[in-house]
Design an enzyme around this catalytic site. Sequence first.
Site, PDB file in Angstrom:
ATOM      1  CG  ASP A   8      42.185  37.785  44.028  1.00 36.19           C
ATOM      2  OD1 ASP A   8      41.869  37.191  42.935  1.00 36.19           O
ATOM      3  OD2 ASP A   8      41.780  36.981  44.959  1.00 36.19           O
ATOM      4  CB  CYS A  66      38.882  37.920  44.049  1.00 32.07           C
ATOM      5  SG  CYS A  66      36.923  37.262  44.891  1.00 32.07           S
ATOM      6  CB  THR A  68      34.628  32.754  44.383  1.00 30.91           C
ATOM      7  OG1 THR A  68      35.049  33.719  45.558  1.00 30.91           O
ATOM      8  CG2 THR A  68      35.113  31.626  44.567  1.00 30.91           C
ATOM      9  CG  HIS A  99      15.153  46.734  40.760  1.00 29.26           C
ATOM     10  ND1 HIS A  99      14.228  45.610  40.939  1.00 29.26           N
ATOM     11  CD2 HIS A  99      14.549  47.472  39.675  1.00 29.26           C
ATOM     12  CE1 HIS A  99      13.220  45.584  39.914  1.00 29.26           C
ATOM     13  NE2 HIS A  99      13.519  46.470  39.156  1.00 29.26           N
ATOM     14  CG  HIS A 134      13.521  50.201  42.276  1.00 26.36           C
ATOM     15  ND1 HIS A 134      13.209  48.944  42.689  1.00 26.36           N
ATOM     16  CD2 HIS A 134      12.930  50.521  41.213  1.00 26.36           C
ATOM     17  CE1 HIS A 134      12.376  48.321  42.120  1.00 26.36           C
ATOM     18  NE2 HIS A 134      12.168  49.087  40.960  1.00 26.36           N
TER      19      HIS A 134
HETATM   20  C1  RB5 Z   1      42.337  33.404  46.687  1.00 28.32           C
HETATM   21  O1  RB5 Z   1      42.814  32.411  47.032  1.00 28.32           O
HETATM   22  C2  RB5 Z   1      40.907  33.294  46.732  1.00 28.32           C
HETATM   23  O2  RB5 Z   1      40.133  33.080  48.252  1.00 28.32           O
HETATM   24  C3  RB5 Z   1      40.101  34.556  46.335  1.00 28.32           C
HETATM   25  O3  RB5 Z   1      40.282  34.840  44.902  1.00 28.32           O
HETATM   26  C4  RB5 Z   1      38.545  34.647  46.406  1.00 28.32           C
HETATM   27  O4  RB5 Z   1      37.993  33.585  45.630  1.00 28.32           O
HETATM   28  C5  RB5 Z   1      37.846  34.807  47.621  1.00 28.32           C
HETATM   29  O5  RB5 Z   1      36.836  34.854  47.708  1.00 28.32           O
END
Ligand code: RB5
Length: 147
Positions: A8, A66, A68, A99, A134
């Site tokens: 993203d 993304c 996080t 695994h 596994h």
């Molecule tokens: C986008 O703002 C953010 O929510 C996305 O990049 C991510 O961190 C979601 O888990």
Amino acid sequence: MKITIGSDHRAVALKEEVKLVLKEFDNIEVKDVGTFGTDAVDYPDIAEKVCADVTSGRADRGIVLCGTGLGISIASNKIKGIRCALCGDVYSARMSREHNNANVLAMGGRVTGFGPAGEIVRVWITTEFAGGRHERRVNKIMALEEK
Ligand code: RB5
């Protein structure tokens, strides 16, 4: 090995860095499904594009990014046939292959720096599934999709 990658808007820079790392390998062909700019996109849409390539066999494995790594890994794991591992360290990356036979790697562009991310990718790409005990457990994970 064919790899489809997507991110993203919060991880476009990390995506470019990961693509540079993948260029170190002679046998890797990369398909980038975007996004390519700073305009906001929804990470489930990116997860769907990357994972469709993996489940159809157009790609051997996928990499999803993304902010996080959380949202895109959760979304990816909703897709039948996907075992997505969110990794922030090299040990987890290795174990996710040995695994769990992870077929998609997730990382967070706002969490994991370029250096560690590069090491995670190198290890994740080069580590094979160990099989054996596994395999039974991975088969049980996949059977959960039918319950
Ligand atoms: C986008 O703002 C953010 O929510 C996305 O990049 C991510 O961190 C979601 O888990």
